[in-house]
Design an enzyme around this catalytic site. Sequence first.
Site, PDB file in Angstrom:
ATOM      1  CG  ASN A   1      34.416  -1.959 -34.294  1.00 20.97           C
ATOM      2  OD1 ASN A   1      33.566  -1.065 -34.378  1.00 20.97           O
ATOM      3  ND2 ASN A   1      34.204  -3.177 -34.743  1.00 20.97           N
ATOM      4  CE  LYS A   2      29.631  -2.687 -29.700  1.00 25.92           C
ATOM      5  NZ  LYS A   2      29.136  -1.755 -28.674  1.00 25.92           N
ATOM      6  NE  ARG A  37      22.861   0.217 -32.691  1.00 23.02           N
ATOM      7  CZ  ARG A  37      23.335  -0.257 -33.834  1.00 23.02           C
ATOM      8  NH1 ARG A  37      22.554  -0.301 -34.920  1.00 23.02           N
ATOM      9  NH2 ARG A  37      24.570  -0.669 -33.956  1.00 23.02           N
ATOM     10  NE  ARG A  64      24.219   6.635 -26.050  1.00 23.20           N
ATOM     11  CZ  ARG A  64      24.385   5.688 -26.988  1.00 23.20           C
ATOM     12  NH1 ARG A  64      23.459   5.484 -27.892  1.00 23.20           N
ATOM     13  NH2 ARG A  64      25.470   4.955 -26.995  1.00 23.20           N
ATOM     14  CG  ASP A  87      32.312   2.322 -32.252  1.00 21.96           C
ATOM     15  OD1 ASP A  87      32.419   1.107 -32.493  1.00 21.96           O
ATOM     16  OD2 ASP A  87      31.217   2.893 -32.093  1.00 21.96           O
TER      17      ASP A  87
END
Lengths: 356, 356
Positions: free
Chosen positions: A249-250, A52, A89, A239
Site C-alpha cells: 500500500n502507499k 486516480r 496508466r 494496492d
Amino acid sequence: MLTSDDLCSLRWDATAGTVAIIDQTLLPHTLRWCHLDSLEAFCHAIASMQVRGAPLIGVTAAFGLANALSRDPSSNNLEVARAALLATRPTAVNLHWALRRVVHEVADLPPEQRADRALDCARRLREEDITSCSRIGERGLELLRALPVEGRLNIMTHCNAGWLATIQWGTALAPIYKAHAAGMPVHVWVSETRPRNQGTNLTAWELQRAGVPCTVVADNSCAELMRRGQVDCVLVGSDRTAANGDVCNKVGTCLKALAAREYGVPFYVALPLSTVDMDCPTGGDIPIEERDAAEVLAVAGLDAAGENLEVNLAGAGTRAFNPAFDITPAALVSALVTERGVVSASQDGLSVLLQG
Amino acid sequence: MLTSDDLCSLRWDATAGTVAIIDQTLLPHTLRWCHLDSLEAFCHAIASMQVRGAPLIGVTAAFGLANALSRDPSSNNLEVARAALLATRPTAVNLHWALRRVVHEVADLPPEQRADRALDCARRLREEDITSCSRIGERGLELLRALPVEGRLNIMTHCNAGWLATIQWGTALAPIYKAHAAGMPVHVWVSETRPRNQGTNLTAWELQRAGVPCTVVADNSCAELMRRGQVDCVLVGSDRTAANGDVCNKVGTCLKALAAREYGVPFYVALPLSTVDMDCPTGGDIPIEERDAAEVLAVAGLDAAGENLEVNLAGAGTRAFNPAFDITPAALVSALVTERGVVSASQDGLSVLLQG
C-alpha cells in the site's frame, strides 16, 4: 443534506448521456466537475490524474471506450480506443481488467450494437464497484462495533482509500461512513501522506464533505498518538495483496502497522478481492514503483492571493528518492476486510474467499 | 575547500568584538550571516528561530548577556538582560543552563570586570560545545567502523542534529562528518522531517555544504528503505533522555526505531550528557510540546520566480494536531553515544557516565 450523488467521484447522466468526473488535481481548493465527451478527454482525465485510484480508473476507462464506440463502432476504432486508454496508466491493473471486460462483451457483436452494450457494461462496472465497496463498509462496520471502546472511536487512516479512489464509499473509508451514518461517534486521524499529501488533499476533504469529524496529522505523529491511547484502530487500503497476506500500500503504511503492534492497536486492511494477486507469493515479489524525486522536493498549495502554485522546498542540487509504496508483513495485519468477509491476512484466509 | 569556520553556526570575531550567526529561517535558499550587536538583536535571533537547537541557543544567549554587560554592567542591567534572554524560549533547558553559568561567574564581581568575564564565559561555553560534539563524533565513528558493512555505508538520520543545532560538528551528524573526513564512503538518507522539514531545509543543506553525499526521502519511506537493505544504521539526536534510557526526540523518531528493530538495523542516539534528565524516570514523564496546527497545514518554499513564500496545503476549515516530539522506548535503542562514551540505553548505562 448531501445526497449519495454528492459523495461520488463519477456521475453518469442517463438523460444527457454524459459522464462527469471531479478534477481531483484541483482538490481540496476547488471542486470542479468535468464533462468527458471524447476519447481525448477520457485519456487526459486518467493520464493527468484528474481521476486516480484503481477502481475509479477502471470504470472511467470503460466509459471512455463506450464513448469512442458511440462515434465509431468499427473494430478498428475499438482497438484504437482500447490501446489509447490502456496507455494512459500502463501499470494500473484495474485499467486492464475493466477494458478487457468491455472488449470481451462487444468484440463479437455487430458494430451497430457495440456502443449500447459497452455503455451497459460500463454502467454495470460502476454499480459493481459501488456494491463491492458498500459490502466492505458493512463488514468493516462489524469490526468497528466490536472494538472495546466507549465514547468516541478514533480511527487512523493513511493516503486516500475513500470514494474519491472508487465510485462511492471507498474501501478503508467505507466502514467509517457506515459507522457515521449509523450514529456512532467516529473521529478520523488523517495522516497527511507525504509526499503527495493525499491525506490532506483528498481524505480530509471528502470526510469533511460527509460531515465526519477528522484531524490531519503529520505522518510522523502516528506512534505518538498511539502511545497516548488516542488511536483505537488503524484502517487502510491496499494496492496489491500477496497470496500470503502481505499488503502493498502507499508508502508509510508499514510504519503505522509497526506502531500499531507496539501499542496494541488493531490494524485492519480493507480491499476489494480484485487487488489480491495470488501470483505473488509474498510482498517481496511485488515490484515497488519509484516515482519522480520532484514529488518530495516541491509541493503545491494556495498562496496568500488564493492562487494554486508549487514551491520548491529544497536547495539547488538536492537529490531525493521516492518509492511510492511499501510492504506491510502479513504478521502485522489484524484482519483483511473484503466484500466477501473478514479473514486473517494469510494464504488460508484468502483461499477461502477466492474459492467461495 | 571549506574550513571549519564555514561549517559553524556562530562566529566570534575577536578583533571586531562581534558575534555573527546564520539566519536559519532563510535556509536552504539563502545563506545570510547576521551580526548581533544589541540585546534586542540577540533576543530576536533566538525567539524568531534564526538560531535553534538547544546547544546553539544556550551559547547565543551567553554572548547576548556579555553584549548587554559591555554597555551597562550594573546589577540591574544584568538582571534585565538575563530575564529578556530567558523569555525568548522559556522551555529550552540549555538557555537556563547557559545563562546561569554566566550569571554565576559575574554576579559577585565589581561591575567594571563583568563584561570581560561574561564574554570569556560565553567563549568557553562555545568551545566546550565544540569539544563535546567532537568527542561524540569520535565515539560514534568507532561504532560506524564496527558495522559489518563493505563499501558505501548508508546512514539514516532524522530532523537536524548537525552543526546548525550546535556550534560545530553536531551530535548525530558528528560521527558522519568524522567518517567522511577519515575517507569512509558514507551516504546519508535525510528524512525530510515533517512538519517543519528540518531534514530537507537544514540537514541536506549542511551535509551538501560539507560534501557528504546525501539523499532526501519522505519520512514515510524509512521502512521500505530498510526492507530493501539500503540502511546500515540509524543515527539520531535527542532532545531529552529519561533516566531509564527512553529518548524524547523530534516526532517520527520512534517510527524509525520500530522499523529498525523489524529489519535488524542498529539504532543509535547521539546526545550530550546535558540532555539527560535523571529527574524523569521514564519517557512517559517527559511533557511533549504541541505546536501550532499551521505548521502541518502550510509550507514555505521558493516559487518559480525564486521568491520565498508560504502556501496552504489544506482546504478551509481543516483541523490539524501537531505534537512536536515522540518517545522512543529504551528497548528500541541499540546504544547511546555521548561525549564520555557509548553505553546501553538504561539506568545502569547512564549512571556510570554521570558518576564518572
